[in-house]
Design an enzyme around this catalytic site. Structure first.
Site, PDB file in Angstrom:
ATOM      1  N   PRO A 207       0.832  -1.218   0.000  1.00 48.36           N
ATOM      2  CA  PRO A 207       0.000   0.000   0.000  1.00 48.36           C
ATOM      3  C   PRO A 207       0.858   1.257   0.000  1.00 48.36           C
ATOM      4  CG  PRO A 207      -0.827  -1.589   1.606  1.00 48.36           C
ATOM      5  CD  PRO A 207       0.483  -2.119   1.115  1.00 48.36           C
ATOM      6  N   THR A 209       2.602   2.540  -2.543  1.00 44.03           N
ATOM      7  CA  THR A 209       3.782   2.562  -3.408  1.00 44.03           C
ATOM      8  C   THR A 209       3.522   3.250  -4.741  1.00 44.03           C
ATOM      9  OG1 THR A 209       3.189   0.308  -4.098  1.00 44.03           O
ATOM     10  CG2 THR A 209       4.874   0.540  -2.396  1.00 44.03           C
ATOM     11  N   GLY A 210       2.278   3.589  -5.051  1.00 41.26           N
ATOM     12  CA  GLY A 210       2.014   4.372  -6.259  1.00 41.26           C
ATOM     13  C   GLY A 210       1.357   3.615  -7.387  1.00 41.26           C
ATOM     14  N   THR A 212      -1.972   3.202  -8.062  1.00 41.20           N
ATOM     15  CA  THR A 212      -3.038   4.015  -8.662  1.00 41.20           C
ATOM     16  C   THR A 212      -2.469   5.239  -9.364  1.00 41.20           C
ATOM     17  OG1 THR A 212      -4.517   3.276  -6.886  1.00 41.20           O
ATOM     18  CG2 THR A 212      -5.219   5.173  -8.185  1.00 41.20           C
ATOM     19  N   HIS A 427      21.707   7.884  29.364  1.00 39.60           N
ATOM     20  CA  HIS A 427      21.298   6.707  28.591  1.00 39.60           C
ATOM     21  C   HIS A 427      21.515   6.960  27.093  1.00 39.60           C
ATOM     22  CE1 HIS A 427      18.640   3.070  28.111  1.00 39.60           C
ATOM     23  NE2 HIS A 427      18.571   3.583  26.884  1.00 39.60           N
ATOM     24  N   GLU A 428      21.034   8.107  26.603  1.00 41.05           N
ATOM     25  CA  GLU A 428      21.188   8.409  25.180  1.00 41.05           C
ATOM     26  C   GLU A 428      22.642   8.691  24.828  1.00 41.05           C
ATOM     27  OE1 GLU A 428      18.803   7.809  23.240  1.00 41.05           O
ATOM     28  OE2 GLU A 428      17.380   7.521  24.865  1.00 41.05           O
TER      29      GLU A 428
END
EC number: 3.4.24.-
Length: 653
Positions: A207, A209-210, A212, A427-428
């Site tokens: 869905p 991806t182009g 239509t 942490h990061e």
């Protein structure tokens, strides 16, 4: 588009308007006839006996006699109306009393008026009946009498025309469909070598991806009629309606051949027959049978090309996929980094861009995004710039829009203590520092402690290109980076102060290590074999069956190897962070001050430089717990899974 569109039947609104005008006219005539009988009768209606009494009293001034209707005026100026019986002495009585009178013949309209009054209700019923019959049998196939009519729409791109220039990132699919367009424009080019026009092309892809959009581009490029319909438009609750619509659609197409019919979501009508328990849906199967016959049956429909789209090719009936019906299947994949860059450039043409916007950088940070995802990203950036009162959409808006699409909106309402905010920063910083010193790791794009969605922080790394396979050294590097946050907490705050913020880091590392052992053959003790886990079926909390795929000793060996690999990543992270603890403090302090650092700023900081920003620090209060690192992977979108706890790392980290 072709001039044949000019011959398209027009909407019958004008005819319906004429019918309503006739009905209104009939009502007006009826009302006028009724009121016409009372024309001139503006006076007070009195009894004829009262009229004779007034005449005898000399109270009547004048009278106008018209048949049996008498209109007159009293001497006091009052008008009156009365109806006289056949009275031969009326005239002599009026002469005797000196009443001025005038006589006129009775109007001959009374009979005709009576007839018309009788016909008005009938005319109204006939008009209403004609109106509703035309509504039920109109060309669009709507209503009770139009069930069997095709709902295919002739596409006319008079405005907003889409061509292949508007389709980017899927060059191979474009080339295959361009061949169909060229065939329609110049069939002799292929026919002289014995080639025949393909009867059908099936567009297959995820869905967004182009698919239509590609179909609309074909309509814009080919100078032939283009009919568009959805697979669900064929199926109704009444058996035989869908088959009738298929026949009617092909009849319309034959009149406009050569032409193209586009069926979107064909899996709604083209599912495999006989797959359901207790028999299939008779209506759907009849519709599919009719579609198969029309596409390649006894009577060939020359000059009609069927283009269909689906994201479920696995459920389609084999008879529908064979050559002669769909001669080729065109895969419309998710775009690679080059394709994403081209798609972004197409959508960026519609927005005013700042000079610092680099489509390549955005494409690197959006692996796995479809064309629809990228269009949404550009739109979110434009909306964000508009809310901020910007005249141009800058890279900052694109970065924030990307974070919003991938991670969710910024959680501004969260509140946490300074100790918790400090733990989030360390942490990061641990994730970022390990990533810097792991040679096989992707470059850092940015680190932030601003919470979004269910992730309370992240370190985003951008691969230089899309990767379709991973090497062993990169897997071990990713394991070390995933463990960096937990190790940083333990080094700075102690063993007893390690938080639950690394839960999804551990989940990711464990899953990666298990795949390395059981699927990718990267354990020397287990060997290059693929192993599946033992499966248990549980009902109401009790095990009712077990499928053993590996022996108990092998399962224990797998667990031991998974633990060894994960602990190896933990040891590599601890080696990096203990050797560069001063840089860990510097990086965490900068995150506490600025909350978000770019990859370039992190490198400057680790090289001993200073971060100079014109906007300065942005103090803010954010939410509880710690964040984690987000590592986008090729073929996936960095996002969170619903099952992760608060503070979890996005999926794909």
């Amino acid at each position: 588009m072709s001039d044949r569109n000019d011959n398209k039947p027009q909407t019958p609104w004008a005819k319906n308007l004429a019918i309503w005008a006739m009905i209104v006219l009939a009502l007006i005539v009826g009302v006028s006839l009724v009121s016409g009988q009372n024309s001139g009768s503006d006076g007070t209606v009195i009894a004829y006996s009262d009229f004779i009494e007034k005449v005898d009293e000399g109270a009547v001034e004048s009278v106008e006699i018209q048949g049996q209707e008498l209109n007159g005026n009293m001497t006091n100026g009052q008008a009156f109306v009365t109806y006289a019986p056949d009275d031969p002495g009326l005239v002599s009585r009026l002469e005797e009393k000196g009443v001025t009178f005038n006589a006129q013949p009775a109007e001959g309209r009374s009979l005709m008026g009576a007839i018309l009054i009788q016909m008005v209700p009938l005319l109204l019923l006939v008009g209403i009946w004609i109106f509703f019959m035309r509504q039920m049998q109109n060309g669009a196939g709507k209503g009770a009498m139009g069930f069997g009519k095709s709902r295919a729409k002739m596409l006319t791109e008079k405005s907003g025309r889409v061509t292949f220039d508007d389709v980017a990132g899927i060059d191979e699919a474009r080339e295959e469909l361009q061949e169909i367009v060229d065939f329609l424009k110049d069939p002799s080019k292929f026919a002289r070598l014995g080639g025949r026009i393909p009867k059908g092309a099936l567009l297959v892809g995820s869905p967004g991806t182009g698919k239509t959009l590609l179909a609309r581009a074909i309509a814009g490029e080919a100078e032939v009629p283009f009919f568009s319909i959805s697979g669900s438009d064929f199926v109704e609750m009444f058996v035989g309606v869908g088959a009738s619509r298929v026949r009617d659609m092909f009849e319309q197409a034959k009149k406009s051949a050569p032409c193209i019919i586009f069926i979107d979501e064909i899996d709604a009508v083209g599912r495999s027959r006989g797959a359901g328990l207790g028999g299939g849906n008779d209506e759907r199967e009849q519709t599919l049978n009719q579609l198969l016959v029309e596409m390649d049956g006894f009577d060939a429909n020359e000059g009609i090309i069927i283009i269909a789209a689906t994201n479920r090719p696995d459920v389609l009936d084999p008879a529908l996929l064979r050559p002669g019906r769909f001669d080729r299947q065109v895969v419309v994949p998710r775009p690679d980094i080059e394709g994403r860059e081209k798609i972004l450039e197409v959508h960026m043409k519609k927005v005013p861009l700042a000079p610092d916007v680099i489509a390549r950088t955005i494409a690197r940070g959006t692996p796995g995004f479809s064309g629809a995802d990228l269009a949404n990203l550009v739109n979110e950036a434009a909306l964000l710039a508009a809310r901020q009162g910007k005249k141009l959409v800058g890279m900052a808006q694109f970065e924030e829009a990307k974070d919003k699409v991938m991670m969710g909106s910024e959680r501004k309402s969260m509140v946490m203590t300074e100790d918790e905010k400090k733990m989030t920063a360390y942490h990061e910083a641990g994730h970022a520092l390990v990533s810097i010193y792991e040679a096989a790791s992707d470059p850092i794009h940015k680190a932030t402690i601003i919470p979004r969605g269910r992730a309370l922080g992240m370190v985003m790394r951008l691969p230089e290109r899309d990767e379709y396979s991973y090497h062993r050294d990169k897997m071990h590097a990713n394991l070390a980076v995933a463990m960096g946050g937990r190790v940083a907490e333990e080094i700075i705050f102690g063993y007893d102060k390690v938080s639950s913020g690394a839960s999804s880091d551990i989940q990711y590392a464990t899953s990666l290590a298990r795949n390395m052992v059981t699927q990718w053959g990267m354990s020397d003790k287990v060997g290059p074999v693929m192993l599946t886990e033992n499966q248990q079926e549980v009902f109401l909390g009790q095990q009712i069956s077990q499928q053993k795929n590996v022996s108990e000793s092998t399962a224990q060996l797998i667990d031991a190897e998974v633990k060894r690999i994960v602990e190896g990543g933990l040891a590599r992270a601890k080696e990096v962070l203990t050797g560069h603890e001063d840089q860990l403090h510097a990086l965490a302090g900068a995150l506490l001050e600025y909350e978000t650092l770019s990859g370039d700023e992190i490198k400057i900081l680790l090289d001993g430089g200073d971060i100079n920003r014109t906007d300065g620090p942005k103090p803010r209060t954010i939410g509880p717990a710690t964040g984690a690192s987000a590592i986008p992977k090729a073929g996936t979108r960095a996002g969170r899974s619903d099952g992760e706890p608060d503070g979890a790392v996005p999926e794909g980290a």
